[in-house]
Scaffold this active site. Structure first.
Site, PDB file in Angstrom:
ATOM      1  N   SER A  49     -18.563 -71.002 -11.826  1.00  0.00           N
ATOM      2  CA  SER A  49     -19.790 -70.674 -11.085  1.00  0.00           C
ATOM      3  C   SER A  49     -19.461 -70.381  -9.625  1.00  0.00           C
ATOM      4  O   SER A  49     -20.036 -70.972  -8.715  1.00  0.00           O
ATOM      5  CB  SER A  49     -20.837 -71.778 -11.214  1.00  0.00           C
ATOM      6  OG  SER A  49     -21.248 -71.887 -12.553  1.00  0.00           O
ATOM      7  N   HIS A  50     -18.514 -69.462  -9.453  1.00  0.00           N
ATOM      8  CA  HIS A  50     -18.126 -69.004  -8.127  1.00  0.00           C
ATOM      9  C   HIS A  50     -17.388 -67.678  -8.259  1.00  0.00           C
ATOM     10  O   HIS A  50     -17.116 -67.219  -9.358  1.00  0.00           O
ATOM     11  CB  HIS A  50     -17.248 -70.041  -7.410  1.00  0.00           C
ATOM     12  CG  HIS A  50     -15.990 -70.378  -8.155  1.00  0.00           C
ATOM     13  ND1 HIS A  50     -15.896 -71.493  -8.957  1.00  0.00           N
ATOM     14  CD2 HIS A  50     -14.801 -69.755  -8.229  1.00  0.00           C
ATOM     15  CE1 HIS A  50     -14.692 -71.534  -9.478  1.00  0.00           C
ATOM     16  NE2 HIS A  50     -13.999 -70.485  -9.062  1.00  0.00           N
ATOM     17  N   ALA A  51     -17.077 -67.097  -7.114  1.00  0.00           N
ATOM     18  CA  ALA A  51     -16.265 -65.885  -7.052  1.00  0.00           C
ATOM     19  C   ALA A  51     -15.192 -66.113  -5.995  1.00  0.00           C
ATOM     20  O   ALA A  51     -15.248 -67.070  -5.225  1.00  0.00           O
ATOM     21  CB  ALA A  51     -17.131 -64.676  -6.684  1.00  0.00           C
TER      22      ALA A  51
END
Length: 136
Positions: A49-51
């Protein structure tokens, strides 16, 4: 998401047990600067749940299975990983989540840069702004 790709790794068959491998920029399109793994994920939990602003990653299901969900701010794609002889190349500036972990699954991730806290984008709205600016 044109740069995302499944990469099949060499598979050496042997009656004593099979062997697969990857080496820096030979099988994957970058030199490895960091390696980490995810395991013992409780049922129903999601990781990621990130980039990343700069980091490219290669993700392999060494054991069990899980899904990698990628989002470019407009489109979403899901990749099911369940074989240890192929992995998913995930370039930077894609939102990623890992979900649907099977019992005793083991996710191995290698990265193109060492750990840098500032490389993470943890807010999806901020991610979309950064991605749009990068496309200009």
């Amino acid at each position: 998401m044109e740069r995302v790709k499944i990469i099949q790794l060499p598979k050496i068959l042997d009656p004593r047990g099979n062997l697969s491998f990857f080496e820096n920029s030979n099988q994957i399109p970058f030199d490895i600067k960091r390696t980490y793994w995810i395991y013992d994920v409780p049922g129903g939990e999601m990781r990621g749940s990130h980039a990343f602003k700069k980091s490219n990653e290669f993700i392999i299901a060494l054991s069990g299975s899980f899904d990698v969900v990628l989002n470019d701010g407009e489109n979403e794609m899901k990749f099911s990983l369940n074989r240890s002889y192929y992995g998913l190349y995930v370039p930077n500036l894609l939102w990623r989540s890992i979900e649907n972990f099977s019992t005793n699954s083991l996710a191995l991730i290698v990265s193109s840069i060492p750990y840098e806290a500032n490389d993470y984008i943890r807010d999806f709205d901020e991610f979309k702004i950064i991605r749009n600016e990068a496309k200009k």
